[in-house]
Design a protein around this motif. Structure first.
Motif, PDB file in Angstrom:
ATOM      1  N   ASP A  23     -50.207 -37.918  64.056  1.00  0.00           N
ATOM      2  CA  ASP A  23     -49.051 -37.787  63.029  1.00  0.00           C
ATOM      3  C   ASP A  23     -49.404 -37.789  61.420  1.00  0.00           C
ATOM      4  O   ASP A  23     -48.767 -37.029  60.725  1.00  0.00           O
ATOM      5  CB  ASP A  23     -47.943 -38.966  63.256  1.00  0.00           C
ATOM      6  CG  ASP A  23     -47.223 -38.997  64.518  1.00  0.00           C
ATOM      7  OD1 ASP A  23     -47.197 -37.728  65.163  1.00  0.00           O
ATOM      8  OD2 ASP A  23     -46.811 -39.722  65.013  1.00  0.00           O
ATOM      9  N   VAL A  24     -50.353 -38.756  61.144  1.00  0.00           N
ATOM     10  CA  VAL A  24     -50.963 -38.761  60.001  1.00  0.00           C
ATOM     11  C   VAL A  24     -51.519 -37.319  59.450  1.00  0.00           C
ATOM     12  O   VAL A  24     -51.214 -36.820  58.490  1.00  0.00           O
ATOM     13  CB  VAL A  24     -51.766 -39.970  59.782  1.00  0.00           C
ATOM     14  CG1 VAL A  24     -52.754 -39.717  58.440  1.00  0.00           C
ATOM     15  CG2 VAL A  24     -51.145 -41.249  60.075  1.00  0.00           C
ATOM     16  N   LEU A  25     -52.216 -36.905  60.366  1.00  0.00           N
ATOM     17  CA  LEU A  25     -53.006 -35.525  60.040  1.00  0.00           C
ATOM     18  C   LEU A  25     -51.906 -34.411  59.910  1.00  0.00           C
ATOM     19  O   LEU A  25     -51.865 -33.558  58.915  1.00  0.00           O
ATOM     20  CB  LEU A  25     -53.686 -35.235  61.175  1.00  0.00           C
ATOM     21  CG  LEU A  25     -54.483 -33.913  61.224  1.00  0.00           C
ATOM     22  CD1 LEU A  25     -55.348 -33.729  59.814  1.00  0.00           C
ATOM     23  CD2 LEU A  25     -55.165 -33.535  62.450  1.00  0.00           C
ATOM     24  N   LEU A  26     -50.669 -34.346  60.766  1.00  0.00           N
ATOM     25  CA  LEU A  26     -50.002 -33.389  60.834  1.00  0.00           C
ATOM     26  C   LEU A  26     -49.180 -33.740  59.723  1.00  0.00           C
ATOM     27  O   LEU A  26     -48.179 -32.571  59.052  1.00  0.00           O
ATOM     28  CB  LEU A  26     -48.956 -33.326  62.057  1.00  0.00           C
ATOM     29  CG  LEU A  26     -49.601 -33.124  63.320  1.00  0.00           C
ATOM     30  CD1 LEU A  26     -48.880 -33.250  64.623  1.00  0.00           C
ATOM     31  CD2 LEU A  26     -50.061 -31.608  63.405  1.00  0.00           C
ATOM     32  N   ALA A  27     -48.784 -34.726  58.972  1.00  0.00           N
ATOM     33  CA  ALA A  27     -48.036 -34.837  57.834  1.00  0.00           C
ATOM     34  C   ALA A  27     -48.905 -34.801  56.269  1.00  0.00           C
ATOM     35  O   ALA A  27     -48.226 -34.731  55.367  1.00  0.00           O
ATOM     36  CB  ALA A  27     -47.455 -36.421  57.726  1.00  0.00           C
ATOM     37  N   THR A  28     -50.259 -34.324  56.491  1.00  0.00           N
ATOM     38  CA  THR A  28     -50.877 -34.142  55.365  1.00  0.00           C
ATOM     39  C   THR A  28     -50.551 -32.656  54.707  1.00  0.00           C
ATOM     40  O   THR A  28     -50.558 -31.798  55.554  1.00  0.00           O
ATOM     41  CB  THR A  28     -52.383 -34.395  55.890  1.00  0.00           C
ATOM     42  OG1 THR A  28     -52.740 -35.522  56.343  1.00  0.00           O
ATOM     43  CG2 THR A  28     -53.351 -34.109  54.362  1.00  0.00           C
ATOM     44  N   PRO A  29     -50.544 -32.824  53.364  1.00  0.00           N
ATOM     45  CA  PRO A  29     -50.074 -31.487  52.946  1.00  0.00           C
ATOM     46  C   PRO A  29     -51.411 -30.519  53.257  1.00  0.00           C
ATOM     47  O   PRO A  29     -52.413 -30.775  53.312  1.00  0.00           O
ATOM     48  CB  PRO A  29     -50.087 -31.736  51.286  1.00  0.00           C
ATOM     49  CG  PRO A  29     -49.617 -33.248  51.252  1.00  0.00           C
ATOM     50  CD  PRO A  29     -50.491 -33.643  52.827  1.00  0.00           C
ATOM     51  N   ASP A  30     -50.918 -29.098  53.218  1.00  0.00           N
ATOM     52  CA  ASP A  30     -51.677 -28.029  53.710  1.00  0.00           C
ATOM     53  C   ASP A  30     -52.512 -28.106  54.951  1.00  0.00           C
ATOM     54  O   ASP A  30     -53.472 -27.283  55.319  1.00  0.00           O
ATOM     55  CB  ASP A  30     -53.330 -28.046  52.597  1.00  0.00           C
ATOM     56  CG  ASP A  30     -52.653 -27.805  51.191  1.00  0.00           C
ATOM     57  OD1 ASP A  30     -51.650 -27.116  51.028  1.00  0.00           O
ATOM     58  OD2 ASP A  30     -53.296 -28.574  50.358  1.00  0.00           O
ATOM     59  N   VAL A  31     -52.073 -28.872  56.005  1.00  0.00           N
ATOM     60  CA  VAL A  31     -52.583 -28.868  57.360  1.00  0.00           C
ATOM     61  C   VAL A  31     -51.690 -27.935  58.072  1.00  0.00           C
ATOM     62  O   VAL A  31     -50.336 -28.223  57.911  1.00  0.00           O
ATOM     63  CB  VAL A  31     -52.672 -30.303  58.142  1.00  0.00           C
ATOM     64  CG1 VAL A  31     -52.718 -30.207  59.272  1.00  0.00           C
ATOM     65  CG2 VAL A  31     -53.435 -31.116  57.219  1.00  0.00           C
ATOM     66  N   ASP A  32     -52.136 -27.069  58.819  1.00  0.00           N
ATOM     67  CA  ASP A  32     -51.183 -26.008  59.417  1.00  0.00           C
ATOM     68  C   ASP A  32     -51.074 -26.429  60.768  1.00  0.00           C
ATOM     69  O   ASP A  32     -52.148 -26.431  61.669  1.00  0.00           O
ATOM     70  CB  ASP A  32     -51.904 -24.582  59.314  1.00  0.00           C
ATOM     71  CG  ASP A  32     -50.991 -23.720  59.950  1.00  0.00           C
ATOM     72  OD1 ASP A  32     -49.967 -23.892  60.728  1.00  0.00           O
ATOM     73  OD2 ASP A  32     -51.501 -22.436  59.734  1.00  0.00           O
ATOM     74  N   ALA A  33     -50.049 -26.979  61.439  1.00  0.00           N
ATOM     75  CA  ALA A  33     -50.101 -27.577  62.692  1.00  0.00           C
ATOM     76  C   ALA A  33     -49.967 -26.408  63.745  1.00  0.00           C
ATOM     77  O   ALA A  33     -50.344 -26.856  64.937  1.00  0.00           O
ATOM     78  CB  ALA A  33     -48.613 -28.308  62.721  1.00  0.00           C
ATOM     79  N   ASN A  34     -49.992 -25.295  63.473  1.00  0.00           N
ATOM     80  CA  ASN A  34     -50.108 -23.992  64.134  1.00  0.00           C
ATOM     81  C   ASN A  34     -51.628 -23.773  64.538  1.00  0.00           C
ATOM     82  O   ASN A  34     -51.982 -22.664  65.097  1.00  0.00           O
ATOM     83  CB  ASN A  34     -49.220 -22.752  63.791  1.00  0.00           C
ATOM     84  CG  ASN A  34     -47.931 -23.255  63.759  1.00  0.00           C
ATOM     85  OD1 ASN A  34     -47.433 -23.860  64.707  1.00  0.00           O
ATOM     86  ND2 ASN A  34     -47.137 -22.923  62.600  1.00  0.00           N
TER      87      ASN A  34
END
Length: 151
Positions: free
Chosen positions: A1-12
């Motif tokens: 969740d922390v990684l996915l909430a990080t700006p510039d992280v593309d969850a796709n």
């Protein structure tokens, strides 16, 4: 969740790699909904091969082990792969002939310095052995999967 909430992280475009217990961890993360595009595991600890557990993932999975790995045998990988297949998951297996468990880990001496041999001085589990050719091949397979899935 922390990684996915990080700006510039593309969850796709998330990719995961795990060795040994780390392989088990990333497989469990994929199974519980982390949206990895691809998961690569090398001599992993495998979850139970139950197709029902894998029906909701969209990851491509690469499973790698050595033919002589007593902890992650080719038969275990194939049983797990069949569960993935029954769940409709895109998967593949690489089995490296003659390689043992942790075949990528360079041996060290008891003082931690690199050893030039193939056998671990202080192996933590039986059936551990370094195999330089298969280390490179497994890494290439991981990079190929990640390049394919990050397009």
């Amino acid at each position: 969740d922390v990684l996915l909430a990080t700006p510039d992280v593309d969850a796709n475009r998330l990719l995961a790699l795990g060795y040994g217990a780390g392989g088990h961890i990333v497989l469990e993360l994929a199974k519980t909904g982390t949206p990895f595009k691809a998961v690569a595991v090398v001599h992993p600890g495998l979850p139970e091969p139950d197709a029902q557990d894998w029906r909701d993932i969209n990851s491509t999975i690469l499973l790698c082990t050595g033919s002589e790995d007593p902890l992650c045998t080719p038969d275990q990988l194939l049983a797990f792969g069949h569960a993935l297949q029954d769940a409709g998951v895109d998967w593949r297996v690489n089995i490296y002939g003659g390689a043992q468990h942790a075949f990528w880990a360079r041996p060290t001496n008891s003082d931690g310095s690199p050893d030039e041999g193939l056998t671990h001085v202080q192996a933590t589990v039986p059936g551990v052995g370094y195999h330089p050719k298969h280390t490179e091949r497994a890494w290439r397979a991981v990079l190929d999967l990640f390049a394919e899935e990050s397009k």
